[in-house]
Design an enzyme around this catalytic site. Structure first.
Site, PDB file in Angstrom:
ATOM      1  N   ASN A  96     -10.560  -2.454  -5.754  1.00  0.00           N
ATOM      2  CA  ASN A  96      -9.718  -1.535  -6.516  1.00  0.00           C
ATOM      3  C   ASN A  96     -10.406  -1.251  -7.747  1.00  0.00           C
ATOM      4  O   ASN A  96     -10.209  -0.378  -8.658  1.00  0.00           O
ATOM      5  CB  ASN A  96      -8.430  -2.131  -6.699  1.00  0.00           C
ATOM      6  CG  ASN A  96      -7.376  -2.218  -5.473  1.00  0.00           C
ATOM      7  OD1 ASN A  96      -6.509  -2.764  -5.488  1.00  0.00           O
ATOM      8  ND2 ASN A  96      -7.833  -1.016  -4.472  1.00  0.00           N
TER       9      ASN A  96
ATOM     10  N   ASP B 280       0.890  -1.354   0.118  1.00  0.00           N
ATOM     11  CA  ASP B 280       0.038  -0.141   0.149  1.00  0.00           C
ATOM     12  C   ASP B 280       0.950   1.356   0.092  1.00  0.00           C
ATOM     13  O   ASP B 280       1.954   1.054   0.678  1.00  0.00           O
ATOM     14  CB  ASP B 280      -1.057  -0.175   1.241  1.00  0.00           C
ATOM     15  CG  ASP B 280      -1.970   1.153   1.073  1.00  0.00           C
ATOM     16  OD1 ASP B 280      -2.256   1.391   0.006  1.00  0.00           O
ATOM     17  OD2 ASP B 280      -2.842   1.194   2.041  1.00  0.00           O
TER      18      ASP B 280
HETATM   19  C1  FPP Z   1      -1.520   0.490  -3.522  1.00  0.00           C
HETATM   20  O1  FPP Z   1      -1.254   1.652  -3.319  1.00  0.00           O
HETATM   21  C2  FPP Z   1      -1.382  -0.351  -4.355  1.00  0.00           C
HETATM   22  C3  FPP Z   1      -1.919  -1.026  -5.416  1.00  0.00           C
HETATM   23  C4  FPP Z   1      -3.400  -0.912  -5.337  1.00  0.00           C
HETATM   24  C5  FPP Z   1      -1.751  -1.768  -6.681  1.00  0.00           C
HETATM   25  C6  FPP Z   1      -0.179  -2.435  -6.077  1.00  0.00           C
HETATM   26  C7  FPP Z   1       0.275  -2.950  -7.467  1.00  0.00           C
HETATM   27  C8  FPP Z   1       1.307  -2.809  -7.853  1.00  0.00           C
HETATM   28  C9  FPP Z   1       2.519  -2.426  -7.122  1.00  0.00           C
HETATM   29  C10 FPP Z   1       1.720  -3.139  -9.614  1.00  0.00           C
HETATM   30  C11 FPP Z   1       0.835  -4.141 -10.345  1.00  0.00           C
HETATM   31  C12 FPP Z   1       0.817  -5.429  -9.813  1.00  0.00           C
HETATM   32  C13 FPP Z   1       1.831  -6.464 -10.521  1.00  0.00           C
HETATM   33  C14 FPP Z   1       1.313  -7.787 -10.157  1.00  0.00           C
HETATM   34  C15 FPP Z   1       2.898  -6.165 -11.389  1.00  0.00           C
HETATM   35  P1  FPP Z   1      -2.582   2.753  -3.461  1.00  0.00           P
HETATM   36  O2  FPP Z   1      -2.518   3.206  -5.108  1.00  0.00           O
HETATM   37  O3  FPP Z   1      -3.454   2.280  -2.815  1.00  0.00           O
HETATM   38  O4  FPP Z   1      -1.736   3.817  -2.675  1.00  0.00           O
HETATM   39  P2  FPP Z   1      -2.482   5.021  -2.034  1.00  0.00           P
HETATM   40  O5  FPP Z   1      -3.279   4.425  -0.762  1.00  0.00           O
HETATM   41  O6  FPP Z   1      -1.387   5.855  -1.373  1.00  0.00           O
HETATM   42  O7  FPP Z   1      -3.346   5.679  -2.907  1.00  0.00           O
END
Ligand code: FPP
Length: 267
Positions: free
Chosen positions: A70, A22
């Site tokens: 998501n 996250d």
């Molecule tokens: C959380 O950060 C992260 C995600 C929702 C996605 C995680 C995915 C990746 C790192 C890459 C894609 C996957 C693969 C398998 C290569 P957030 O966007 O919720 O951050 P925030 O809470 O600060 O907005």
């Protein structure tokens, strides 16, 4: 500094580590970058941590890459994350396979585009015989959906007379979850200073040790993983029982209980 080898030696048995990755968006904001750039940096962190997990001989690494919820994000971000997963495997599958990693992708498949379903099949088939480490990626995954899915598939078995309701056990239920066949996580790490599970492995987390760090996912590195593993090494996992030390005090407890019962009985 503790070496990866020393870390592996410190913990017996080595845990199934699951990570709620996250903070990509907040990391991007803190750097004056866009959210997609945050996700790109998140992929770099994935590459780093998969390598680190192999070096530390972890048996299973589970990464929560995309939750059922998501999908409610703006379409452009959802598409970007799907494309990122495709690109991650286009660019890294060969190396992951050569390193002996067995990849499993779990989550709701019903609404996934055909291209993603094909990718999942391809990735799993290409690595199915590997046994160095299992990399389980939760993609389009949510525990509520998973639990309903398990209940429906058990109900189907019952209605087809393959299973009797009285034979349903904890093990039956686990065998119908999307994680069937793999042990539950021992350690769940969540980055970015949020203290919740967000619909991740609710059944499987029953006795997991939880570790929270303020570090945003793109900044999570080998050192941060080692901090979590060292903390895990200090945890006493009792699974509802009492510790060995406490068992040795049992005589004193028995003495107290016998007097206590006597008093009650003679009242
Ligand atoms: C959380 O950060 C992260 C995600 C929702 C996605 C995680 C995915 C990746 C790192 C890459 C894609 C996957 C693969 C398998 C290569 P957030 O966007 O919720 O951050 P925030 O809470 O600060 O907005």
């Amino acid at each position: 500094m503790t070496s990866p080898h020393e870390i592996s030696e410190m913990i017996e048995p080595l845990p199934h580590v699951a990570i709620i990755m996250d903070g990509n968006g907040r990391w991007a904001k803190s750097q004056g970058l866009s959210r997609p750039e945050g996700h790109l940096a998140g992929v770099d962190a994935i590459k780093r941590i998969v390598k680190a997990a192999v070096t530390r001989n972890l048996p299973i690494l589970t990464l929560f890459a995309f939750s059922s919820e998501n999908r409610l994000r703006p379409k452009t971000e959802v598409n970007f994350l799907f494309n990122l997963m495709h690109r991650y495997f286009d660019e890294n599958l060969k190396e992951l396979a050569e390193e002996g990693i067995n990849i499993k992708i779990i989550g709701e498949t019903d609404e996934l585009p055909n291209a993603t379903l094909k990718l999942i099949d391809h990735v799993q088939n290409a690595t199915r015989d590997n046994d160095k480490m299992i990399l389980q990626i939760a993609f389009n995954y949510g525990s509520h959906e998973e639990i309903v899915y398990a209940a429906k598939s058990i109900a189907a078995d019952v209605s087809e007379n393959k299973l009797s309701p009285s034979d349903i056990t904890k093990e039956t239920f686990e065998a119908h979850l999307r994680t069937a066949g793999l042990p539950n996580p021992d350690l769940i790490i969540r980055t970015s200073g949020e203290y919740r599970l967000s619909n991740f492995m609710l059944w499987q987390a029953a006795y997991a040790e939880l570790y929270f760090t303020d570090v945003y996912w793109p900044d999570f590195n080998e050192r941060e993983l080692d901090l979590a593993l060292k903390e895990y090494a200090t945890r006493e996992r009792r699974f509802g029982r009492i510790s060995e030390d406490t068992i040795s005090e049992d005589k004193q407890d028995k003495g107290f209980i016998s007097k206590f019962s006597l008093k009650k009985a003679t009242k």
